[in-house]
Design a protein around this motif. Structure first.
Motif, PDB file in Angstrom:
ATOM      1  N   PRO A 126       8.783 -24.229 -69.898  1.00  0.00           N
ATOM      2  CA  PRO A 126       8.966 -25.268 -69.338  1.00  0.00           C
ATOM      3  C   PRO A 126       9.401 -25.519 -69.902  1.00  0.00           C
ATOM      4  N   ALA A 127       9.522 -25.769 -70.828  1.00  0.00           N
ATOM      5  CA  ALA A 127      10.800 -26.976 -71.546  1.00  0.00           C
ATOM      6  C   ALA A 127      11.947 -26.085 -72.252  1.00  0.00           C
ATOM      7  N   ARG A 128      12.688 -24.712 -71.391  1.00  0.00           N
ATOM      8  CA  ARG A 128      13.512 -24.546 -71.503  1.00  0.00           C
ATOM      9  C   ARG A 128      15.030 -24.760 -71.545  1.00  0.00           C
ATOM     10  N   PRO A 129      14.423 -26.384 -70.923  1.00  0.00           N
ATOM     11  CA  PRO A 129      16.339 -27.641 -70.437  1.00  0.00           C
ATOM     12  C   PRO A 129      16.223 -27.945 -72.059  1.00  0.00           C
ATOM     13  N   LEU A 130      15.326 -27.898 -73.095  1.00  0.00           N
ATOM     14  CA  LEU A 130      15.390 -28.901 -74.197  1.00  0.00           C
ATOM     15  C   LEU A 130      15.467 -27.300 -75.158  1.00  0.00           C
ATOM     16  N   TYR A 131      15.721 -26.796 -74.785  1.00  0.00           N
ATOM     17  CA  TYR A 131      15.651 -25.485 -75.824  1.00  0.00           C
ATOM     18  C   TYR A 131      16.918 -26.315 -77.011  1.00  0.00           C
ATOM     19  N   ALA A 132      18.574 -26.330 -76.398  1.00  0.00           N
ATOM     20  CA  ALA A 132      19.143 -25.952 -77.219  1.00  0.00           C
ATOM     21  C   ALA A 132      18.748 -27.196 -78.155  1.00  0.00           C
ATOM     22  N   ASP A 133      18.365 -28.483 -77.720  1.00  0.00           N
ATOM     23  CA  ASP A 133      18.167 -29.314 -78.707  1.00  0.00           C
ATOM     24  C   ASP A 133      17.330 -29.610 -79.906  1.00  0.00           C
ATOM     25  N   LEU A 134      15.996 -28.835 -78.846  1.00  0.00           N
ATOM     26  CA  LEU A 134      15.198 -28.216 -79.889  1.00  0.00           C
ATOM     27  C   LEU A 134      15.547 -27.394 -80.678  1.00  0.00           C
ATOM     28  N   ARG A 135      16.485 -26.752 -81.009  1.00  0.00           N
ATOM     29  CA  ARG A 135      17.123 -25.365 -81.852  1.00  0.00           C
ATOM     30  C   ARG A 135      17.748 -26.471 -83.256  1.00  0.00           C
ATOM     31  N   LYS A 136      17.952 -27.535 -82.298  1.00  0.00           N
ATOM     32  CA  LYS A 136      19.504 -28.024 -83.157  1.00  0.00           C
ATOM     33  C   LYS A 136      18.701 -29.243 -84.093  1.00  0.00           C
ATOM     34  N   LEU A 137      17.781 -29.264 -83.449  1.00  0.00           N
ATOM     35  CA  LEU A 137      17.147 -30.681 -84.455  1.00  0.00           C
ATOM     36  C   LEU A 137      15.681 -29.428 -85.727  1.00  0.00           C
ATOM     37  N   LEU A 138      15.229 -28.576 -84.732  1.00  0.00           N
ATOM     38  CA  LEU A 138      14.442 -27.000 -85.802  1.00  0.00           C
ATOM     39  C   LEU A 138      15.349 -26.960 -86.432  1.00  0.00           C
ATOM     40  N   ALA A 139      17.174 -26.601 -87.008  1.00  0.00           N
ATOM     41  CA  ALA A 139      18.479 -26.011 -87.908  1.00  0.00           C
ATOM     42  C   ALA A 139      17.739 -27.100 -88.865  1.00  0.00           C
ATOM     43  N   GLU A 140      18.629 -28.633 -87.992  1.00  0.00           N
ATOM     44  CA  GLU A 140      18.453 -30.124 -88.910  1.00  0.00           C
ATOM     45  C   GLU A 140      17.091 -30.187 -90.078  1.00  0.00           C
ATOM     46  N   THR A 141      15.964 -29.611 -89.921  1.00  0.00           N
ATOM     47  CA  THR A 141      15.021 -30.065 -89.903  1.00  0.00           C
ATOM     48  C   THR A 141      14.501 -28.999 -91.546  1.00  0.00           C
ATOM     49  N   GLU A 142      14.650 -27.504 -90.822  1.00  0.00           N
ATOM     50  CA  GLU A 142      14.927 -26.462 -92.194  1.00  0.00           C
ATOM     51  C   GLU A 142      15.712 -26.804 -93.337  1.00  0.00           C
ATOM     52  N   VAL A 157      11.403 -40.014 -94.353  1.00  0.00           N
ATOM     53  CA  VAL A 157      10.823 -38.572 -93.458  1.00  0.00           C
ATOM     54  C   VAL A 157      10.131 -39.806 -92.006  1.00  0.00           C
ATOM     55  N   ALA A 158      10.012 -40.574 -92.247  1.00  0.00           N
ATOM     56  CA  ALA A 158       9.432 -41.494 -90.897  1.00  0.00           C
ATOM     57  C   ALA A 158      10.370 -41.729 -89.988  1.00  0.00           C
ATOM     58  N   GLY A 159      11.614 -41.902 -90.241  1.00  0.00           N
ATOM     59  CA  GLY A 159      12.647 -42.055 -89.311  1.00  0.00           C
ATOM     60  C   GLY A 159      13.045 -40.563 -88.651  1.00  0.00           C
ATOM     61  N   HIS A 160      13.080 -39.674 -88.996  1.00  0.00           N
ATOM     62  CA  HIS A 160      13.489 -38.358 -89.229  1.00  0.00           C
ATOM     63  C   HIS A 160      12.201 -38.100 -87.810  1.00  0.00           C
ATOM     64  N   ARG A 161      10.420 -38.210 -88.720  1.00  0.00           N
ATOM     65  CA  ARG A 161       9.317 -38.187 -87.722  1.00  0.00           C
ATOM     66  C   ARG A 161      10.104 -38.466 -85.976  1.00  0.00           C
ATOM     67  N   ARG A 162      10.000 -39.707 -85.928  1.00  0.00           N
ATOM     68  CA  ARG A 162      10.165 -40.348 -84.752  1.00  0.00           C
ATOM     69  C   ARG A 162      11.595 -39.851 -84.134  1.00  0.00           C
ATOM     70  N   ARG A 163      12.466 -38.996 -84.415  1.00  0.00           N
ATOM     71  CA  ARG A 163      13.716 -38.275 -83.404  1.00  0.00           C
ATOM     72  C   ARG A 163      12.873 -37.139 -83.196  1.00  0.00           C
ATOM     73  N   VAL A 164      11.990 -36.576 -83.631  1.00  0.00           N
ATOM     74  CA  VAL A 164      11.160 -35.070 -83.944  1.00  0.00           C
ATOM     75  C   VAL A 164      10.028 -35.722 -82.606  1.00  0.00           C
ATOM     76  N   ASP A 165       9.588 -36.805 -82.669  1.00  0.00           N
ATOM     77  CA  ASP A 165       8.354 -37.190 -82.007  1.00  0.00           C
ATOM     78  C   ASP A 165       8.609 -36.984 -79.988  1.00  0.00           C
ATOM     79  N   GLU A 166      10.159 -37.606 -80.221  1.00  0.00           N
ATOM     80  CA  GLU A 166      10.854 -38.673 -79.071  1.00  0.00           C
ATOM     81  C   GLU A 166      10.475 -37.264 -78.543  1.00  0.00           C
ATOM     82  N   LEU A 167      11.662 -35.793 -78.967  1.00  0.00           N
ATOM     83  CA  LEU A 167      11.886 -34.451 -78.819  1.00  0.00           C
ATOM     84  C   LEU A 167      10.475 -34.036 -77.816  1.00  0.00           C
ATOM     85  N   LEU A 168       9.690 -34.214 -78.615  1.00  0.00           N
ATOM     86  CA  LEU A 168       8.264 -33.663 -78.583  1.00  0.00           C
ATOM     87  C   LEU A 168       7.423 -33.820 -77.188  1.00  0.00           C
ATOM     88  N   LEU A 169       7.973 -35.068 -76.968  1.00  0.00           N
ATOM     89  CA  LEU A 169       7.399 -35.951 -75.878  1.00  0.00           C
ATOM     90  C   LEU A 169       7.663 -35.488 -74.944  1.00  0.00           C
TER      91      LEU A 169
END
Length: 274
Positions: A126-142, A157-169
């Motif tokens: 169901p998260a397919r519409p977000l896959y491009a954003d998820l892949r981008k943030l995954l690569a950035e985190t790696e 790290v806290a700032g980066h976590r906030r960005r990730v958390d927004e997308l995970l929400l």
């Protein structure tokens, strides 16, 4: 660590203690309590750590008072720091690097936990519409995990976590849409000791909920968002967690379950469960 997750895309996020310099046994502090038999300062090796960076009581951790060790999981940060960040040179051989290594370890551990969530999000249809954003943030985190020690200790790290958390929400909303059916979300709820035996919690957000010692026997937690839920001593016998998401091994290790507890395919049944 008692057990680790298995799954496509998560191999680098599983603890490989044989490739680590016992970092969780040295870098992290703990206090004498129900979880630990003794006090230990950060940067001080645990007395159970031997010269080969192995735990001498690994098979008897709970019996000897080190329950907390069976709950902890580094998400593969130990081997990343040991073998990549510091190039395979351990803190005993190069004591001048010890302080930096111990400071970097918890930073990379946080980043690896975020990698776990982002990797899982990319398996949720169901998260397919977000896959491009998820892949981008995954690569950035790696990429962040590959930084040198100096940059890692200064990382926000806290700032980066906030960005990730927004997308995970946003991911969570897409996954749970159509499943909730009017059920009340329990994000951050105080459910300590709650009687939730047989409860229908499908599609409910339990993000950050306090489920300490809650009775979830036989509860249906399919498609429930479990990120950050505190499951310490929660009773999960017969519970169905198969399609719950953002659930981690440390959460399961802290809870109690049995052979009838149904788990996501990417997670292991803790060894101490009956």
């Amino acid at each position: 660590m008692e057990s680790t997750a298995r799954g496509t895309g998560t191999s680098g996020l599983r603890a490989d203690c044989g490739s680590c310099f016992g970092l969780c046994c040295v870098a992290l502090p703990f206090a004498a309590s129900a979880d630990f038999a003794v006090d230990k300062d950060a940067g001080t090796p645990c007395t159970n750590l031997n010269a080969e960076f192995r735990c001498t009581v690994h098979t008897e951790l709970r019996r000897t008072g080190f329950r907390g060790c069976t709950v902890y999981d580094c998400f593969g940060a130990g081997q990343k720091v040991s073998r990549h960040t510091f190039g395979g040179t351990d803190w005993r051989t190069a004591p001048e690097s010890a302080a930096a290594m111990f400071a970097v370890f918890p930073v990379v551990r946080q980043l690896h936990e975020l990698l776990w969530y982002l990797t899982e999000a990319l398996t949720l249809r169901p998260a397919r519409p977000l896959y491009a954003d998820l892949r981008k943030l995954l690569a950035e985190t790696e990429d962040l995990t590959l930084l040198g020690p100096g940059l890692l200790v200064e990382l926000d790290v806290a700032g980066h976590r906030r960005r990730v958390d927004e997308l995970l929400l946003r991911t969570s909303e897409l996954v749970r849409t159509g499943v909730r059916r009017g059920r009340k979300d329990r994000r951050g709820a105080d459910l300590m000791g709650a009687r939730l035996r047989g409860a229908d919690l499908r599609g409910v957000s339990l993000r950050g909920a306090y489920l300490i010692a809650a009775d979830l026997t036989g509860a249906d937690l399919r498609t429930a968002d479990m990120i950050g839920a505190d499951l310490r001593d929660a009773r999960l016998a017969g519970a169905d967690l198969r399609d719950s998401f953002f659930l981690t091994q440390p959460q399961l290790n802290a809870a109690g379950g049995d052979a009838t507890t149904r788990l996501p395919a990417t997670l292991d049944r803790p060894a101490h469960w009956s």
